[in-house]
Design an enzyme around this catalytic site. Sequence first.
Site, short mmCIF file in Angstrom:
data_model
loop_
_atom_site.label_atom_id
_atom_site.label_comp_id
_atom_site.label_asym_id
_atom_site.label_seq_id
_atom_site.Cartn_x
_atom_site.Cartn_y
_atom_site.Cartn_z
N LYS A 105 56.57 34.97 31.04
CA LYS A 105 56.51 35.73 32.30
C LYS A 105 57.49 35.13 33.29
O LYS A 105 57.63 33.90 33.37
CB LYS A 105 55.08 35.67 32.85
CG LYS A 105 54.84 36.52 34.10
CD LYS A 105 53.37 36.46 34.52
CE LYS A 105 53.10 37.29 35.76
NZ LYS A 105 51.67 37.22 36.18
N SER A 127 49.31 41.64 36.78
CA SER A 127 50.73 41.58 37.01
C SER A 127 51.54 41.14 35.78
O SER A 127 52.75 41.35 35.75
CB SER A 127 51.03 40.60 38.15
OG SER A 127 50.67 39.29 37.80
N SER A 142 45.37 38.96 36.15
CA SER A 142 46.73 39.33 35.75
C SER A 142 47.10 39.03 34.30
O SER A 142 48.15 39.47 33.83
CB SER A 142 47.75 38.67 36.67
OG SER A 142 47.80 39.32 37.90
#
Lengths: 494, 94
Positions: free
Chosen positions: A87, A162, A186
């Site tokens: 990420k 997210s 997330s």
Amino acid sequence: MRQKGGKEMNITELTVHELQEKLKNKELTITDITKAYVDRIKEKENDVQAFITLLTEKAIEQAKDIQNRVEKGEIKGELAGIPIGIKDNMCTKGVKTTCGSKMLENFVAPYDATVVEKINDENMIDLGKLNMDEFAMGSSTEYSYFKKTKNPWNLNKVPGGSSGGSAAAVAAEIVPWALGSDTGGSIRQPSSFCGVVGLKPTYGLVSRYGLVAYASSLDQIGPITKDVKDAAILLNIIAGHDEKDTTSTDIPKVDYTKALKNDVKGLKIGIPKEFFGEGINEEVKVSIQKAIEKYKELGAEIEEFSLDIIQDVLASYYIIASAEASSNLGRFDGIRYTYRTPEFKNLKEIYKKSRSEAFGTEVKRRIILGTYVLSSGYYDAYYKKAQQVRTLVMNQFNKAFEKYDVILTPTSPTVAFNIGEKSNNPLEMYLADICTVSVNVAGLPGISIPCGVNQEGMPIGMQLIGNKFCEETILNAAYTFEQAIKFRENYKPE
Amino acid sequence: MQVSREEILHIANLAYLNLEENEIDSYILHLQDILGFANRVNNAPVENIDITIGSNEATNVFRKDEIKVFEDYESLLQNAVTREQNMFKIPKVL
């Protein structure tokens, strides 16, 4: 690629533990694996849009080098040459770390996050940096400055957020596994939306050093994988005390793969009834009920109980997270490593104009909310109350874990929604985090695993919550269920 | 929950953010909406309950005050918009 016996082998369909097996038996080489992923990215990335930065060329070079060193006996690690996606809020030395923001569009990290260092120490291969909501603020990855990632199960739907890039990349099999981060759901919510496994570890189990901070008392890094065994393997690598993160806990190392017993006889599972009320989609409820029945069949003991604080916890979460964000994001000032406005008269204008031009709407909204609840006159009414609610929910969980080993809930009230459906209604988007935020507020571990699909064929996720540092318990509970329903064998994105 | 135009501009100023004229109304509306929901913490049964600032019992960690030299100036300064030698350059302050 032909498997022994002539059957076609699709490398990117394999889990990491299957890849390890094939490497060991010399059915595959490290370069075979990396090349298969690079080809798969070429085929799928255009549709899915999971990456912000691709490192495929470097990955092939790295694969050749690692293959060589393994053959010479210089490297022995069991994960050497396994690709991964990261990420884009974890610092990677020499590679852009954008956090999905214009603010960090050109930021090249001068050091590696501790988790990235650990990945590199294993000689794993980074395929690239994955898309996310700007500064991890969002539940759909639509708030990324760069692109909208699509859900591989249906390209008109969001992947969740997210860590939407990470979950979509694993579901689309363009990475074998990925790292995500979870502040209010997330990791778990996008894993649920994309039909993969996502684990948010106990606060303090994994170092946050080099993770761009959103809400420091809630953030935690964790694995997003195809199956539970892979989650245990990746957790083995990233867990552990780090002197560079003073909130990381110094506890003995555990081999999480040893916890996977495929047996839940006598396991006490608590079902909080508030997670099955209004606002939870009927198809989700039915699927979770079926999962509960399956656990009963497998010998677990099920009991309903009340966790009546959850609505207050959601309110408390948005107060605390925004307050911490407003403080953490103060460092983005246009001076040292961020975007800088091209026109300014003085230093204050650099700050104000750079921040106003480079932060997106949702980030500004949360900074404003956070500044508001911390400002004079509102601190006691909001921030202090939210911290008291935090104590209450921790007390309620502590009480629950006196009776139960695991708490079972849906991961999200709904399956993945359409792109654009909620992006203009922030409160509605916030309310959808109801099932996941209490786990962060209380600092507990939680795992999301797929438990079925709805009529449209979109995956539904189940969340298992454990007591602090009881990752082994929830991993075993998840593994046992996974072995019983074999989701991956029955359902796949098209 | 009412938020005035003056209030939102004051808060934005504290956060060093400029709001465009056409954004102000929607920020007010959304903030009112969110605060209306967040306000439920005021009805939570929290009387005499202690606050929690973090979820683990972390205590302050002390270390010796030793200098560690980070020599890779280049990788730090490569992100600077403007620099002079090994320094970040900013406009005149005084």
